[in-house]
Design a protein around this motif. Structure first.
Motif, PDB file in Angstrom:
ATOM      1  N   GLU A   1      14.686   6.606  14.779  1.00 55.95           N
ATOM      2  CA  GLU A   1      14.973   5.532  15.739  1.00 55.95           C
ATOM      3  C   GLU A   1      13.813   5.319  16.702  1.00 55.95           C
ATOM      4  N   GLU A   2      13.206   6.407  17.158  1.00 57.67           N
ATOM      5  CA  GLU A   2      12.067   6.292  18.075  1.00 57.67           C
ATOM      6  C   GLU A   2      10.882   5.622  17.399  1.00 57.67           C
ATOM      7  N   ILE A   3      10.618   5.997  16.165  1.00 59.05           N
ATOM      8  CA  ILE A   3       9.520   5.360  15.416  1.00 59.05           C
ATOM      9  C   ILE A   3       9.792   3.871  15.257  1.00 59.05           C
ATOM     10  N   SER A   4      11.006   3.532  14.859  1.00 58.81           N
ATOM     11  CA  SER A   4      11.388   2.134  14.673  1.00 58.81           C
ATOM     12  C   SER A   4      11.242   1.351  15.978  1.00 58.81           C
ATOM     13  N   ASP A   5      11.700   1.933  17.082  1.00 56.18           N
ATOM     14  CA  ASP A   5      11.611   1.266  18.385  1.00 56.18           C
ATOM     15  C   ASP A   5      10.162   1.060  18.819  1.00 56.18           C
ATOM     16  N   ARG A   6       9.348   2.105  18.726  1.00 60.12           N
ATOM     17  CA  ARG A   6       7.952   2.015  19.183  1.00 60.12           C
ATOM     18  C   ARG A   6       7.142   1.037  18.356  1.00 60.12           C
ATOM     19  N   LEU A   7       7.320   1.080  17.042  1.00 61.45           N
ATOM     20  CA  LEU A   7       6.570   0.149  16.210  1.00 61.45           C
ATOM     21  C   LEU A   7       7.082  -1.273  16.397  1.00 61.45           C
ATOM     22  N   GLY A   8       8.378  -1.422  16.627  1.00 60.79           N
ATOM     23  CA  GLY A   8       8.938  -2.741  16.928  1.00 60.79           C
ATOM     24  C   GLY A   8       8.348  -3.320  18.201  1.00 60.79           C
ATOM     25  N   GLU A   9       8.205  -2.487  19.237  1.00 64.71           N
ATOM     26  CA  GLU A   9       7.585  -2.923  20.492  1.00 64.71           C
ATOM     27  C   GLU A   9       6.134  -3.347  20.283  1.00 64.71           C
ATOM     28  N   ALA A  10       5.492  -2.731  19.296  1.00 66.30           N
ATOM     29  CA  ALA A  10       4.090  -3.058  18.988  1.00 66.30           C
ATOM     30  C   ALA A  10       3.974  -4.251  18.039  1.00 66.30           C
ATOM     31  N   GLY A  11       5.112  -4.835  17.667  1.00 70.01           N
ATOM     32  CA  GLY A  11       5.094  -6.029  16.829  1.00 70.01           C
ATOM     33  C   GLY A  11       5.296  -5.798  15.341  1.00 70.01           C
ATOM     34  N   SER A  12       5.567  -4.574  14.939  1.00 64.55           N
ATOM     35  CA  SER A  12       5.807  -4.280  13.522  1.00 64.55           C
ATOM     36  C   SER A  12       7.299  -4.098  13.278  1.00 64.55           C
ATOM     37  N   LYS A  13       7.832  -4.943  12.462  1.00 61.09           N
ATOM     38  CA  LYS A  13       9.264  -4.895  12.157  1.00 61.09           C
ATOM     39  C   LYS A  13       9.520  -4.094  10.895  1.00 61.09           C
ATOM     40  N   VAL A  14      10.645  -3.395  10.882  1.00 61.46           N
ATOM     41  CA  VAL A  14      11.049  -2.637   9.699  1.00 61.46           C
ATOM     42  C   VAL A  14      11.490  -3.620   8.624  1.00 61.46           C
ATOM     43  N   ILE A  15      10.899  -3.506   7.445  1.00 58.87           N
ATOM     44  CA  ILE A  15      11.263  -4.350   6.314  1.00 58.87           C
ATOM     45  C   ILE A  15      12.499  -3.791   5.626  1.00 58.87           C
ATOM     46  N   ARG A  16      12.535  -2.467   5.534  1.00 57.42           N
ATOM     47  CA  ARG A  16      13.656  -1.797   4.873  1.00 57.42           C
ATOM     48  C   ARG A  16      13.855  -0.432   5.514  1.00 57.42           C
ATOM     49  N   ARG A  17      15.134  -0.055   5.682  1.00 57.19           N
ATOM     50  CA  ARG A  17      15.443   1.277   6.198  1.00 57.19           C
ATOM     51  C   ARG A  17      16.613   1.840   5.424  1.00 57.19           C
ATOM     52  N   GLU A  18      16.503   3.101   5.081  1.00 61.97           N
ATOM     53  CA  GLU A  18      17.537   3.760   4.292  1.00 61.97           C
ATOM     54  C   GLU A  18      17.740   5.175   4.796  1.00 61.97           C
ATOM     55  N   GLY A  19      18.959   5.684   4.638  1.00 61.85           N
ATOM     56  CA  GLY A  19      19.250   7.079   4.897  1.00 61.85           C
ATOM     57  C   GLY A  19      19.787   7.417   6.260  1.00 61.85           C
ATOM     58  N   PHE A  20      20.018   6.425   7.122  1.00 61.36           N
ATOM     59  CA  PHE A  20      20.498   6.721   8.473  1.00 61.36           C
ATOM     60  C   PHE A  20      21.883   7.352   8.477  1.00 61.36           C
ATOM     61  N   SER A  21      22.741   6.980   7.547  1.00 60.36           N
ATOM     62  CA  SER A  21      24.115   7.498   7.576  1.00 60.36           C
ATOM     63  C   SER A  21      24.166   8.995   7.289  1.00 60.36           C
ATOM     64  N   GLU A  22      23.255   9.500   6.445  1.00 62.79           N
ATOM     65  CA  GLU A  22      23.259  10.921   6.121  1.00 62.79           C
ATOM     66  C   GLU A  22      22.372  11.732   7.076  1.00 62.79           C
ATOM     67  N   GLY A  23      21.279  11.162   7.515  1.00 62.39           N
ATOM     68  CA  GLY A  23      20.370  11.861   8.415  1.00 62.39           C
ATOM     69  C   GLY A  23      19.619  13.004   7.762  1.00 62.39           C
ATOM     70  N   ARG A  24      19.441  12.943   6.450  1.00 65.77           N
ATOM     71  CA  ARG A  24      18.724  14.009   5.733  1.00 65.77           C
ATOM     72  C   ARG A  24      17.320  13.554   5.319  1.00 65.77           C
ATOM     73  N   TRP A  25      17.206  12.305   4.878  1.00 65.53           N
ATOM     74  CA  TRP A  25      15.916  11.723   4.500  1.00 65.53           C
ATOM     75  C   TRP A  25      16.008  10.248   4.853  1.00 65.53           C
ATOM     76  N   ILE A  26      15.311   9.860   5.893  1.00 67.72           N
ATOM     77  CA  ILE A  26      15.315   8.465   6.328  1.00 67.72           C
ATOM     78  C   ILE A  26      13.978   7.845   5.955  1.00 67.72           C
ATOM     79  N   LEU A  27      14.046   6.696   5.320  1.00 70.33           N
ATOM     80  CA  LEU A  27      12.857   5.960   4.926  1.00 70.33           C
ATOM     81  C   LEU A  27      12.774   4.699   5.769  1.00 70.33           C
ATOM     82  N   LEU A  28      11.627   4.486   6.375  1.00 75.14           N
ATOM     83  CA  LEU A  28      11.345   3.273   7.150  1.00 75.14           C
ATOM     84  C   LEU A  28      10.126   2.600   6.527  1.00 75.14           C
ATOM     85  N   ASP A  29      10.314   1.392   6.034  1.00 75.22           N
ATOM     86  CA  ASP A  29       9.227   0.651   5.393  1.00 75.22           C
ATOM     87  C   ASP A  29       8.740  -0.434   6.336  1.00 75.22           C
ATOM     88  N   PHE A  30       7.487  -0.304   6.780  1.00 72.74           N
ATOM     89  CA  PHE A  30       6.868  -1.291   7.651  1.00 72.74           C
ATOM     90  C   PHE A  30       5.836  -2.126   6.897  1.00 72.74           C
TER      91      PHE A  30
END
Length: 123
Positions: free
Chosen positions: A57-86
């Motif tokens: 979440e922190e990575i997503s927020d900081r990069l979002g503030e810098a103008g980079s939006k997440v294209i795809r995100r997976e794995g938040f419900s399990e919290g074991r392996w989260i993928l954030l594609d910028f």
């Protein structure tokens, strides 16, 4: 081919964000040679599921503030392996156990490691 300056800057920003949430074992790999769709993989680990989610979440927020939006995100419900594609940067945030099991560093061992500069965890 080497990673673009923009990709390297995003990786550094993401690493700093991850470090601020106590991520461990931060590694960035320049995958621009074998993968035409992205330049850098950033790998980070958290000690438990809540920590993994907080790091992502922190990575997503900081990069979002810098103008980079997440294209795809997976794995938040399990919290074991989260993928954030910028796009130019793909972030993998693992639970420690899953990081060892999947061993992405081993799979991408031929790719150069990108140097990262983050504050010392105990500083």
């Amino acid at each position: 081919m080497t990673a673009s300056t923009h990709s390297l800057d995003l990786a550094q920003l993401a690493a700093t964000a991850a470090d601020s949430k106590s991520a461990i074992d931060l590694v960035a790999l320049d995958v621009s040679g074998p993968l035409p769709l992205t330049d850098v993989f950033l790998l980070a680990s958290g000690r438990n599921e809540r920590n993994v989610v907080a790091i992502a979440e922190e990575i997503s927020d900081r990069l979002g503030e810098a103008g980079s939006k997440v294209i795809r995100r997976e794995g938040f419900s399990e919290g074991r392996w989260i993928l954030l594609d910028f796009g130019d940067l793909v972030v993998h945030v693992f639970h420690e156990e899953d990081r060892m099991y999947y061993s992405l560093e081993r799979l991408w061992k031929d790719c150069p490691v990108v140097p990262l500069s983050v504050a010392a965890a105990d500083a």
